[in-house]
Scaffold this motif. Sequence first.
Motif, short mmCIF file in Angstrom:
data_model
loop_
_atom_site.label_atom_id
_atom_site.label_comp_id
_atom_site.label_asym_id
_atom_site.label_seq_id
_atom_site.Cartn_x
_atom_site.Cartn_y
_atom_site.Cartn_z
N SER A 181 0.83 -1.20 0.00
CA SER A 181 0.00 0.00 0.00
C SER A 181 0.86 1.25 0.00
O SER A 181 1.87 1.31 0.71
N THR A 182 0.44 2.22 -0.80
CA THR A 182 1.15 3.48 -0.88
C THR A 182 0.16 4.64 -0.82
O THR A 182 -1.03 4.48 -1.12
N VAL A 183 0.68 5.79 -0.45
CA VAL A 183 -0.14 7.00 -0.45
C VAL A 183 0.75 8.15 -0.88
O VAL A 183 1.95 8.17 -0.57
N TYR A 184 0.18 9.09 -1.61
CA TYR A 184 0.94 10.22 -2.15
C TYR A 184 0.23 11.54 -1.87
O TYR A 184 -1.00 11.59 -1.82
N ALA A 185 1.03 12.57 -1.75
CA ALA A 185 0.46 13.91 -1.75
C ALA A 185 -0.10 14.18 -3.15
O ALA A 185 0.43 13.68 -4.15
N ASP A 186 -1.15 14.96 -3.21
CA ASP A 186 -1.82 15.17 -4.49
C ASP A 186 -0.89 15.71 -5.56
O ASP A 186 -0.96 15.30 -6.73
N SER A 187 -0.01 16.61 -5.19
CA SER A 187 0.86 17.24 -6.20
C SER A 187 1.94 16.29 -6.72
O SER A 187 2.60 16.61 -7.72
N MET A 188 2.13 15.15 -6.09
CA MET A 188 3.13 14.19 -6.50
C MET A 188 2.54 13.00 -7.25
O MET A 188 3.28 12.23 -7.88
N LYS A 189 1.23 12.83 -7.18
CA LYS A 189 0.61 11.69 -7.84
C LYS A 189 0.90 11.70 -9.32
O LYS A 189 0.76 12.71 -9.99
N GLY A 190 1.30 10.54 -9.83
CA GLY A 190 1.59 10.42 -11.25
C GLY A 190 3.01 10.82 -11.63
O GLY A 190 3.46 10.51 -12.73
N ARG A 191 3.70 11.50 -10.73
CA ARG A 191 5.10 11.90 -11.02
C ARG A 191 6.09 11.15 -10.13
O ARG A 191 7.19 10.84 -10.58
N PHE A 192 5.71 10.90 -8.90
CA PHE A 192 6.61 10.24 -7.93
C PHE A 192 6.12 8.82 -7.65
O PHE A 192 4.91 8.57 -7.62
N THR A 193 7.07 7.94 -7.41
CA THR A 193 6.74 6.57 -7.04
C THR A 193 7.61 6.13 -5.88
O THR A 193 8.85 6.21 -5.96
N ILE A 194 6.97 5.66 -4.83
CA ILE A 194 7.70 5.16 -3.67
C ILE A 194 7.72 3.63 -3.73
O ILE A 194 6.74 3.01 -4.12
N SER A 195 8.84 3.06 -3.37
CA SER A 195 8.97 1.60 -3.37
C SER A 195 9.94 1.21 -2.27
O SER A 195 10.69 2.04 -1.76
N ARG A 196 9.94 -0.07 -1.94
CA ARG A 196 10.86 -0.54 -0.90
C ARG A 196 11.36 -1.92 -1.23
O ARG A 196 10.71 -2.68 -1.95
N ASP A 197 12.52 -2.24 -0.69
CA ASP A 197 13.11 -3.56 -0.81
C ASP A 197 13.50 -3.99 0.60
O ASP A 197 14.52 -3.55 1.13
N ASN A 198 12.68 -4.82 1.19
CA ASN A 198 12.93 -5.21 2.58
C ASN A 198 14.16 -6.11 2.72
O ASN A 198 14.74 -6.19 3.80
N ALA A 199 14.53 -6.76 1.67
CA ALA A 199 15.74 -7.58 1.72
C ALA A 199 16.99 -6.72 1.79
O ALA A 199 18.01 -7.13 2.35
N LYS A 200 16.90 -5.53 1.23
CA LYS A 200 18.06 -4.61 1.20
C LYS A 200 17.92 -3.48 2.22
O LYS A 200 18.81 -2.65 2.32
N ASN A 201 16.82 -3.45 2.93
CA ASN A 201 16.57 -2.38 3.91
C ASN A 201 16.60 -0.99 3.25
O ASN A 201 17.22 -0.06 3.78
N THR A 202 15.95 -0.88 2.13
CA THR A 202 15.93 0.40 1.44
C THR A 202 14.51 0.79 1.04
O THR A 202 13.65 -0.06 0.79
N VAL A 203 14.31 2.09 0.96
CA VAL A 203 13.08 2.63 0.41
C VAL A 203 13.48 3.72 -0.57
O VAL A 203 14.34 4.54 -0.28
N ASP A 204 12.91 3.69 -1.75
CA ASP A 204 13.28 4.61 -2.82
C ASP A 204 12.13 5.54 -3.17
O ASP A 204 10.95 5.22 -2.94
N LEU A 205 12.50 6.66 -3.75
CA LEU A 205 11.52 7.60 -4.28
C LEU A 205 11.96 7.97 -5.69
O LEU A 205 12.96 8.69 -5.86
N GLN A 206 11.25 7.46 -6.67
CA GLN A 206 11.51 7.81 -8.07
C GLN A 206 10.73 9.07 -8.39
O GLN A 206 9.51 9.09 -8.23
#
Length: 124
Positions: free
Chosen positions: A57-82
């Motif tokens: 599940s993800t949630v975005y601020a309105d001004s970022m929807k469609g431009r930003f993407t949040i993701s995570r890799d629990n095996a690597k202990n990372t969270v990214d923001l494209q």
Amino acid sequence: QVQLVESGGGLVQAGGSLRLSCAASGRTFSTYAMGWFRQAPGKEREFVAAISWSGDSTVYADSMKGRFTISRDNAKNTVDLQMNSLKPEDTAVYYCAASTDGYYGVGQSKYRYWGQGTQVTVSS
């Protein structure tokens, strides 16, 4: 104790892209919901995006929807923001934050751990 370290910031022209990454220490990262926030000069820190502990599940601020993407890799202990289609108004220091009770949303007080931030500058 959890330490969060952001990376990937820099200078980019309007319309360009950047990928921010947040590396977390500790063995319990996969149990934390994570969020990204930003603070522009002279402005209050604001919510950007958040992701549940599982990544389902993800949630975005309105001004970022469609431009930003949040993701995570629990095996690597990372969270990214494209970040795509960047605008000068996206210029800010970007912070990642960890919520230990499963909360993922806009409430900054719900996040227990914070990184030091990474600067993103978008030129026009």
